[in-house]
Scaffold this motif. Structure first.
Motif, PDB file in Angstrom:
ATOM      1  N   GLU A 251       0.903  -1.157   0.052  1.00 42.95           N
ATOM      2  CA  GLU A 251      -0.093   0.087  -0.125  1.00 42.95           C
ATOM      3  C   GLU A 251       0.922   1.324  -0.148  1.00 42.95           C
ATOM      4  N   ILE A 252       2.021   1.377   0.553  1.00 40.86           N
ATOM      5  CA  ILE A 252       3.145   2.407   0.630  1.00 40.86           C
ATOM      6  C   ILE A 252       3.242   2.910  -0.677  1.00 40.86           C
ATOM      7  N   ASP A 253       3.475   1.911  -1.824  1.00 38.86           N
ATOM      8  CA  ASP A 253       3.472   2.197  -3.200  1.00 38.86           C
ATOM      9  C   ASP A 253       2.253   2.753  -3.952  1.00 38.86           C
ATOM     10  N   VAL A 254       1.155   2.680  -3.396  1.00 38.98           N
ATOM     11  CA  VAL A 254       0.185   3.440  -4.178  1.00 38.98           C
ATOM     12  C   VAL A 254       0.277   4.790  -3.685  1.00 38.98           C
ATOM     13  N   TYR A 255       0.674   4.986  -2.285  1.00 37.96           N
ATOM     14  CA  TYR A 255       0.956   6.415  -1.908  1.00 37.96           C
ATOM     15  C   TYR A 255       1.994   7.036  -2.867  1.00 37.96           C
ATOM     16  N   THR A 256       2.977   6.288  -2.744  1.00 36.47           N
ATOM     17  CA  THR A 256       4.048   6.746  -3.762  1.00 36.47           C
ATOM     18  C   THR A 256       3.677   7.033  -5.279  1.00 36.47           C
ATOM     19  N   THR A 257       3.035   6.175  -5.695  1.00 37.18           N
ATOM     20  CA  THR A 257       2.215   6.609  -7.102  1.00 37.18           C
ATOM     21  C   THR A 257       1.431   7.707  -7.063  1.00 37.18           C
ATOM     22  N   LEU A 258       0.713   8.080  -5.847  1.00 33.45           N
ATOM     23  CA  LEU A 258       0.140   9.369  -6.144  1.00 33.45           C
ATOM     24  C   LEU A 258       1.016  10.485  -5.836  1.00 33.45           C
ATOM     25  N   LYS A 259       2.086  10.467  -4.910  1.00 36.11           N
ATOM     26  CA  LYS A 259       2.855  11.524  -5.206  1.00 36.11           C
ATOM     27  C   LYS A 259       3.302  11.766  -6.483  1.00 36.11           C
ATOM     28  N   GLU A 260       3.783  10.950  -7.195  1.00 36.54           N
ATOM     29  CA  GLU A 260       4.556  10.960  -8.465  1.00 36.54           C
ATOM     30  C   GLU A 260       3.464  11.656  -9.393  1.00 36.54           C
ATOM     31  N   TRP A 261       2.057  11.337  -9.369  1.00 36.00           N
ATOM     32  CA  TRP A 261       1.019  11.870 -10.375  1.00 36.00           C
ATOM     33  C   TRP A 261       0.776  13.192  -9.861  1.00 36.00           C
ATOM     34  N   VAL A 262       0.679  13.622  -8.535  1.00 39.07           N
ATOM     35  CA  VAL A 262       0.386  14.683  -8.100  1.00 39.07           C
ATOM     36  C   VAL A 262       1.629  15.870  -8.813  1.00 39.07           C
ATOM     37  N   PHE A 263       2.744  15.450  -8.614  1.00 42.41           N
ATOM     38  CA  PHE A 263       4.018  16.154  -9.357  1.00 42.41           C
ATOM     39  C   PHE A 263       3.708  16.432 -10.644  1.00 42.41           C
ATOM     40  N   LEU A 264       3.535  15.517 -11.474  1.00 43.06           N
ATOM     41  CA  LEU A 264       3.375  15.674 -12.927  1.00 43.06           C
ATOM     42  C   LEU A 264       1.855  16.471 -13.280  1.00 43.06           C
ATOM     43  N   LEU A 266       1.171  18.933 -11.565  1.00 43.86           N
ATOM     44  CA  LEU A 266       1.199  20.309 -11.210  1.00 43.86           C
ATOM     45  C   LEU A 266       2.471  20.906 -12.023  1.00 43.86           C
ATOM     46  N   ASN A 267       3.251  19.844 -12.807  1.00 42.69           N
ATOM     47  CA  ASN A 267       4.340  20.195 -13.483  1.00 42.69           C
ATOM     48  C   ASN A 267       4.121  19.524 -14.742  1.00 42.69           C
ATOM     49  N   PRO A 268       3.441  19.726 -15.552  1.00 47.20           N
ATOM     50  CA  PRO A 268       3.108  19.172 -16.959  1.00 47.20           C
ATOM     51  C   PRO A 268       4.241  19.107 -17.854  1.00 47.20           C
ATOM     52  N   ALA A 269       5.054  20.323 -17.703  1.00 49.28           N
ATOM     53  CA  ALA A 269       6.047  20.383 -18.767  1.00 49.28           C
ATOM     54  C   ALA A 269       7.457  19.607 -18.448  1.00 49.28           C
ATOM     55  N   TRP A 270       7.309  18.818 -17.230  1.00 45.16           N
ATOM     56  CA  TRP A 270       8.255  18.197 -17.156  1.00 45.16           C
ATOM     57  C   TRP A 270       8.495  16.888 -17.980  1.00 45.16           C
ATOM     58  N   ARG A 271      10.056  16.763 -18.389  1.00 46.87           N
ATOM     59  CA  ARG A 271      10.272  15.729 -19.354  1.00 46.87           C
ATOM     60  C   ARG A 271      11.088  14.788 -19.143  1.00 46.87           C
ATOM     61  N   GLY A 272      11.170  14.209 -17.897  1.00 45.76           N
ATOM     62  CA  GLY A 272      11.890  13.400 -17.371  1.00 45.76           C
ATOM     63  C   GLY A 272      11.247  11.808 -17.598  1.00 45.76           C
ATOM     64  N   THR A 273      12.301  10.810 -17.177  1.00 43.67           N
ATOM     65  CA  THR A 273      11.721   9.468 -17.551  1.00 43.67           C
ATOM     66  C   THR A 273      11.082   8.953 -16.248  1.00 43.67           C
ATOM     67  N   ILE A 274      10.230   7.904 -16.169  1.00 44.64           N
ATOM     68  CA  ILE A 274       9.539   7.270 -15.027  1.00 44.64           C
ATOM     69  C   ILE A 274      10.645   6.914 -14.080  1.00 44.64           C
ATOM     70  N   GLN A 275      11.838   6.493 -14.422  1.00 43.83           N
ATOM     71  CA  GLN A 275      12.852   6.160 -13.471  1.00 43.83           C
ATOM     72  C   GLN A 275      13.347   7.425 -12.633  1.00 43.83           C
ATOM     73  N   GLN A 276      13.389   8.447 -13.235  1.00 43.78           N
ATOM     74  CA  GLN A 276      13.631   9.873 -12.432  1.00 43.78           C
ATOM     75  C   GLN A 276      12.626  10.801 -11.644  1.00 43.78           C
ATOM     76  N   LEU A 277      11.380   9.947 -11.886  1.00 42.64           N
ATOM     77  CA  LEU A 277      10.115  10.742 -11.613  1.00 42.64           C
ATOM     78  C   LEU A 277      10.110  10.909  -9.876  1.00 42.64           C
ATOM     79  N   LEU A 278      10.426   9.811  -9.269  1.00 43.50           N
ATOM     80  CA  LEU A 278      10.305   9.871  -7.884  1.00 43.50           C
ATOM     81  C   LEU A 278      11.210  10.772  -7.263  1.00 43.50           C
TER      82      LEU A 278
END
Length: 493
Positions: A251-264, A266-278
């Motif tokens: 379940e903590i990984d569901v929280y982490t997914t939400l954290k990454e999603w919120v960042f994106l 609010l920052n739709p112009a970010w162009r990094g990779t999924i590995q760099q996202l967290l």
């Protein structure tokens, strides 16, 4: 209909408006229309579009028994593209189509319009005021042309959404069904969110279900930056709350997914990779904390719109692990009031379990499991024998999963002698669970699935249970193992 108004005009010469252009570019797979005739029309040679080439619409069509039978392709070329023997005109989106009432009646919209105006035979122009921005000249031309054909090609999946919108507006039922089927086959990371929005807008229930299931299966198993950016707040809230969300790890990984999603979000112009996202998301939230450390992110102006999504997290299965609890506390995304309630709830649950000598749920209540179960999962990369456990307190139930190519076993592994009244090390324990195996193709489609359904098990001491038998001949890798667990009975109101 809200996006369409129309009016019939009397016979007169049209202005210099352009005639309709030839059929649109072929929009994914070849379709064949159902063989049904408009109400009251005779069937000729088993095709509703088979008409004599010298038929003069509409008076002669039903009388002629000796006219030559023609193909729908001829009808499309002669009557639709060339407009020969037209008895009605459609004007919309700056274009004019010279068409035929016989064919238009296959559309429920036009059939109703023509039936309601049957006493006004001198009116032969229909003005359509189309307000749906998803409908353009190309899609309208395609749908009108489809009324003249038994078969047509749809080869551009990204264009099918516009065809579906037009077919829904004009109520061409068999074309609606065909668009839905084509779109369901074309669901992938690039199309799923757009297709889901289209399905919601036009009431395409089966397409909506297909897209939602794809997202449940792939949100955490095959995440991408582009996919996260496209998921709306409402859609993410539904996904996170579902017991069918395929969670990788816990379940903590569901929280982490939400954290990454919120960042994106609010920052739709970010162009990094999924590995760099967290790492990038953590850095961004850390900077926000530095500006106002006393306020949780979800209580700020930026964070409040996301509160409804985070409320669907199953916090009781996050704070059961020390490392996960530290992450939650240090991030300060979650209001302290929310966490205080969870801590209090879990403490009372532990005290209740110890006082009543809790041994776990005695039956598989599907409603309770759907809403309250711990969701976890693991990817098995290759064949062989593997053993693991998902960390966390889980009210002292040390459950191990043993996977081989032939079976899956649950084992209670007590390594310490139980003390008097200890809920953590009680030898007799029940759990409720559901285990699911899944294999995906390259597009994220589930092509193999096997599940136990919801069940309960009773464990005594170091007992193990055979959970699922496997056929090694049909297993493909990587294989995903997903579980829903409930370790304690829910307290009665």
């Amino acid at each position: 209909m809200g996006n369409l108004t129309s009016r019939l005009l009397g016979r007169r010469e049209l202005g210099p408006t352009d005639r309709h252009q030839p059929g649109p570019r072929n929009v994914s797979s070849r379709g064949k229309r159902k063989r049904t005739l408009p109400s009251g029309e005779p069937e000729v040679e088993n095709s509703r579009r088979s008409l004599g080439p010298e038929v003069n619409f509409p008076q002669e069509a039903s009388r002629s028994q000796s006219k030559k039978v023609i193909t729908s392709e001829y009808a499309y070329q002669t009557f639709f593209l060339n407009g020969e023997t037209s008895d009605i005109k459609i004007r919309a989106l700056g274009q004019v189509w010279c068409l035929h009432k016989r064919y238009l009646r296959q559309s429920v919209y036009f059939a109703t319009l023509l039936r309601n105006s049957c006493d006004h035979s001198n009116k032969d122009i229909i003005d359509l005021d189309i307000r749906d921005h998803n409908i353009d000249v190309e899609s309208l031309n395609f749908v009108l042309g489809s009324l003249y054909r038994d078969e047509y090609d749809l080869r551009e999946p990204l264009r099918v959404s516009r065809v579906l919108a037009t077919a829904c507006l004009l109520q061409v039922e068999d074309l609606i069904e065909m668009c839905e089927e084509i779109m369901k086959e074309a669901v992938n990371a690039k199309t799923v969110c757009g297709y889901y929005a289209t399905a919601e807008a036009y009431g395409a229930a089966s397409l909506k279900t297909e897209c939602f299931a794809w997202l449940l299966h792939n949100l955490m198993t095959h995440p991408t930056v582009e996919l996260f950016k496209e998921i709306s707040i409402d859609l993410m809230s539904q996904l996170i709350s579902s017991a069918d969300l395929l969670v990788i790890q816990k379940e903590i990984d569901v929280y982490t997914t939400l954290k990454e999603w919120v960042f994106l979000r609010l920052n739709p112009a970010w162009r990094g990779t999924i590995q760099q996202l967290l790492e990038r998301a953590n850095h961004w939230f850390s900077r926000l904390r530095g500006r106002n450390a006393s306020v949780a992110f979800l209580e700020t102006r930026r964070g409040r719109p996301f509160q409804a999504v985070f409320k669907n997290l199953r916090f009781q299965h996050i704070i059961c692990d020390l490392a996960s609890t530290r992450v939650i506390e240090e991030d300060t995304l979650i209001p302290s009031e929310w966490l205080s309630r969870v801590y209090k709830q879990q403490w009372f649950t532990l005290l209740r379990a110890q006082r009543s000598r809790e041994i776990g749920p005695r039956y598989a209540n599907e409603t309770e499991l759907e809403k309250h179960s711990m969701r976890c999962g693991k990817m098995v990369l290759k064949e062989g024998k593997f053993s693991w456990k998902w960390s966390g307190f889980n009210f002292g139930f040390p459950l191990h999963v043993i996977f081989t190519n032939d079976y899956i076993i649950f084992k209670q592994n007590l390594v310490t002698k139980p003390g008097v009244g200890s809920v953590c090390l009680r030898s007799l324990r029940n759990i409720a669970f559901r285990l699911t195996l899944v294999y995906f193709d390259s597009r994220g489609k589930v092509i193999f699935s096997q599940t136990t359904g919801y069940r309960t098990l009773t464990f005594v001491n170091d007992e193990d249970h055979l959970i699922m038998k496997l056929d090694s001949n049909v297993l493909c890798f990587p294989l995903y193992v997903f579980c829903n667990f409930l370790f304690t009975s829910l307290e009665s109101p």
